[in-house]
Design an enzyme around this catalytic site. Sequence first.
Site: not given
Length: 177
Positions: A121, A108, A88, A106, A24, A104, A124
């Site tokens: 997450d 959070d 994060n 994953d 991102r 990052d 994830e």
Amino acid sequence: MSGYPAEGEIIQIHSYKHNGLIHRVWEESIVLKGTSTCIIGANDKTMVTEADGRTWVTREPAICFFHAKHWFNIIGMIREEGIYYYCNLSSPFVWDEEALKYIDYDLDIKVFPDMTYILLDEDEYERHRKEMNYPDVIDRILKNNVKKLISWIHERKGPFAPDFIDKWYEKFLSYRK
């Protein structure tokens, strides 16, 4: 090359995944404080580009806290009903003149105005940990930093301190005049 961006400088923020691929990009954030170990930035209605090319615009002013020694970053989002935090779990930031960059990982933590929180997450994280072969040492570091973040929330430390976001938001507003 400076070790950090200057106060008042407009920078991009780049988030990557462990495999090195871009995750991102935030187009514009203004640096409110820049040192070799800590960068505090702010943005409002900034364009965000996802890895797949989709774009969206942030909805509210946000104060962003990045540290070179902590495996997390913290975004304080200023909304009518109070300050929400999005934390994060990530690598410490690096600054390379192109952008502030981090990986990052994953996991959070979303913190609500009443300081309750939820860990997000986890599924994830487990999937990516296997797919991208996160080393065991990274797994331990991240899990320890989840505990550290939760401790900061309970202690109202750092960006969770009662006046932290307000103080930096006032500084942000001084640049917008």
